[in-house]
Design a protein around this motif. Sequence first.
Motif, mmCIF file in Angstrom:
data_model
loop_
_atom_site.group_PDB
_atom_site.id
_atom_site.type_symbol
_atom_site.label_atom_id
_atom_site.label_comp_id
_atom_site.label_asym_id
_atom_site.label_seq_id
_atom_site.Cartn_x
_atom_site.Cartn_y
_atom_site.Cartn_z
ATOM 1 N N THR A 61 6.051 -2.251 32.048
ATOM 2 C CA THR A 61 7.273 -2.027 32.828
ATOM 3 C C THR A 61 8.122 -0.953 32.165
ATOM 4 N N LEU A 118 0.733 -4.447 37.242
ATOM 5 C CA LEU A 118 1.904 -5.330 37.297
ATOM 6 C C LEU A 118 1.850 -6.234 38.522
ATOM 7 N N ARG A 122 2.391 -10.051 38.349
ATOM 8 C CA ARG A 122 3.599 -10.628 38.946
ATOM 9 C C ARG A 122 3.304 -11.549 40.121
#
Lengths: 528, 430
Positions: A61, A118, A122
């Motif tokens: 991130t 991600l 996530r």
Amino acid sequence: MSPMLRTALVIGLSLALSAAAVAADFATLLQGLDTRNFREKMTVTEQIAGSGHPRAAAVLTALSAGDLYVDDASGRVVIRHDDGPVTDAATGEPVASHGGLDRVIANILMRRRIEGALSRLRLNAPAPQMRLKAVRGLFGDLDENTVALLRERRDAEDDPRVAAALAVGLALYDLREGSRGERMAAIDELGGNLAPEARNALRQAAADGALPGPVREAAASALARTQTWVSFYDRVEQIFFGLSLGSVLLLAAVGLAITFGVMGVINMAHGELIMLGAYTTFVLQQLMPGHIGLALVLSVPAAFLVAGAFGVVIERGVIRHLYGRPLETLLATFGISLILQQLVRTVFSPLNRSVSAPEWLSGSVVLNPVLSLTVNRLVIIAFALAVFTLLVLVLNRTSLGLKVRAVSQNRAMARAVGVRSDWVDAATFGLGAGVAGIAGVALSQLTNVGPNMGQSYIIDSFLVVVFGGAGNLLGTLVGAMTLGVLNKFLEPATGAVLAKILVLVFIILFIQKRPKGLFPQRGRAAEA
Amino acid sequence: MRTIRKRLAGVVAGLALAGSVGGAHAAEEPIKVGVLHSLSGTMAISESTLKDTMLMLIEEQNAKGGVLGRKLEPVVVDPASDWPLFAEKARQLITQEGVDVIFGAWTSVSRKSVLPVVEELKVPLFYPVQYEGEESSKYVFYTGAAPNQQAIPAVNYLRNMLGIERFVLEGTDYVYPRTTNKILKRYLMDRGVAEEDILVNYTPFGFSDWQSEVARIKEFGSQGKPTAVVSTINGDANVPFYKELANQGVSAADIPVIAFSVGEQELSGIDTAPLVGHMSAWNYFQSIDTPANEAFIERWHEYIGDDSRVTNDPMEAHYIGFNMWVKAVEKAGTADPEAVVDAMIGVTAPNLTGGVAAMMPNHHITKPVFIGEIQDNGQFAAVWQTPGMVAGDAWSDFLPESSKIISDWREPLACGNYDVTTGECSGQEY
């Protein structure tokens, strides 16, 4: 010590040791990002994504957001957001940084790769919004592994929107890889879904010769159903674009509707008054760093005062000597426009100035995958209408408005009943100029703030006022919106260049037919 | 001299002083250098910086003792972004001021306006901006990029590195974007990109309402194939274009934009946070880390007195062009324009990115090509560069009508428009 305890201890110790080794490995892996070679960086990024390390998501991130740095002194890879504290990327613990920090730059390829990684990580995030984004992020990357993840998630999902997105994702996969029955079910699921992925999948299925006929037909008819909605929303979007362009034209022209329409002064410096409003916004933003939004709001009255003051000076200094001589007024105000431009060049430099947009004026309201309305345009449409309404009220409901109308309709009679026509002239011109300044504040959010910005609006402003009918504010409103919508409906078909020409031709023909515009003034005032 | 602004007063006073001191040697008159850049009007935003760059370079050269023992004297005129005025001012520089060389012009139309003047009066023009090619004049030296030094490597990067399959060629409606897009479309179609995967669109100068165009790009890019925008949008229109992209939620990860006219200077007017990842193709970036570049940036900041002023590609082109001209004067042993023009070919000068530029027989120079991604501080990060130097090609190899034409100003050919199939030199020199 019992043997059992000893074994447990040994296992515990070795686990701790291997954890330490993993941590060290991960830190070493991160060091690999400290290179100028983007191919190497990409390899390291992929290794981080595949490492399964608990810090992987945080590091990726940060890398994607530009928050990852290499500490000059220690060579350590660290994370820092804005001016916040520095933390070690590998452990997440705060570290003291003495040397300078060099940012680790990610290119598009790396950012895309990170986005995919991600999304996977996530998929089980606590916030439904995050999960939704993650599911959508996987639409372009559907294979056995990701589909297994999606299926797993589907069984646990309780948020209806995420569940719907999961169903679409799985249907996309089924339509591509599934059995005939699964494909038909997937087509049912995807029909009417506006997401571009769904439409593309249906389009491909409808054209895929390897699929059985009925499946292809089902896909084609599902696609047709979706397309009806898509073209409906496209129309809505076009109308929105048109109204938005119209509101910009309205803002630019409404000040002119007063100076030219009501007073009959051909003011070629009108564009520069708009420019002064925009520069006022710039100056206020510079004076109030950190309060961009507040500065913008305060700019509205400030720009009105600044441009209005310039307007009064121009009227008292030049224009009042030239009433009844339109040609001289035109030349004199053209000269003023050049003087104002050069003034701004001298004071602020010939370079464009940057006016920032506050957070609440950025982004768009997403109504569905096809239709989203940009926030700044929505606000400007509302703002233009508010300014317009206010102006109509001032002209029709206040004593100033009464005097303005009296002087413009019959100057001699107005003077005879005690109206100070000089004062009214100055106030009217100042009002028109001030409104131009307000337009500048709004335009600073859409376009460049520079010495030339006024010139791009002066012609459009005159077009709108002449088309709508000089002397009639309602005409300006209808004229601006008509031209805006007309322009935006022509643009997709003809291109921007030709659209502009066609609109001009249309206005020329229209003026031939109705020289006084859409809403001509009637009665004695028209002859005066 | 009276036309020179107060900014120059110091320089001019210094020169006048130097002139009076050197007055004892009457033969050592200064060499006059014409600077033909708009200081007012729409192009002032870009061109006024180049005027300052030239004055800085001339001042430095004078500090080193000038050229051939003679000082250089800048003569600055303002063509005011008015294309026909470029021709008039060029004529004034040569016939009234007696300059031996002109550095100037930005837009292609202004160059085309000056071209007949310099050919008639036989004085070299150094043109520092990337342009569309399809031209070669004996008296023009093109120190900016030709399409093969910017556009072609850029689309190669898109195809090979980013896997782009669909292209939007978005440009401002004038000669540079139209010619460049014609070349790019031909080039892409020759390499198997289907016609329906290329969307060409033009907008007027200074266009500010990008809603429909961006919506169209979004729609074009949502058909399942990776899509990119190749932008030849010029000047001011870029700011509202990028703002609209950001507002409609088109990020560089979805549909990257690669621009040929957006440099550090253009970005200095906008908040670049939403643009991170969009790209530009140039032959120079301020962020390129070489000793020569660092020194140049430092001198520029010192000269202009403002540390926030950026450097950009056309400034580097002037840096290279000016140094080449100095070398050619030294090689010829005189500042006489004809002799310098003949001496130019083969002259080399270091560029700011660690290489050496050479003047080719077609009056174009060799350059490295960089792809940079926009960062949130308004600078570019170079993410790719050509392995070596690329020589500028005056006549595109990718257009059927110009692929057979070459330019070589060396004797015995001495022709800017030589048709290799017929063996004829077109009478038209450009």
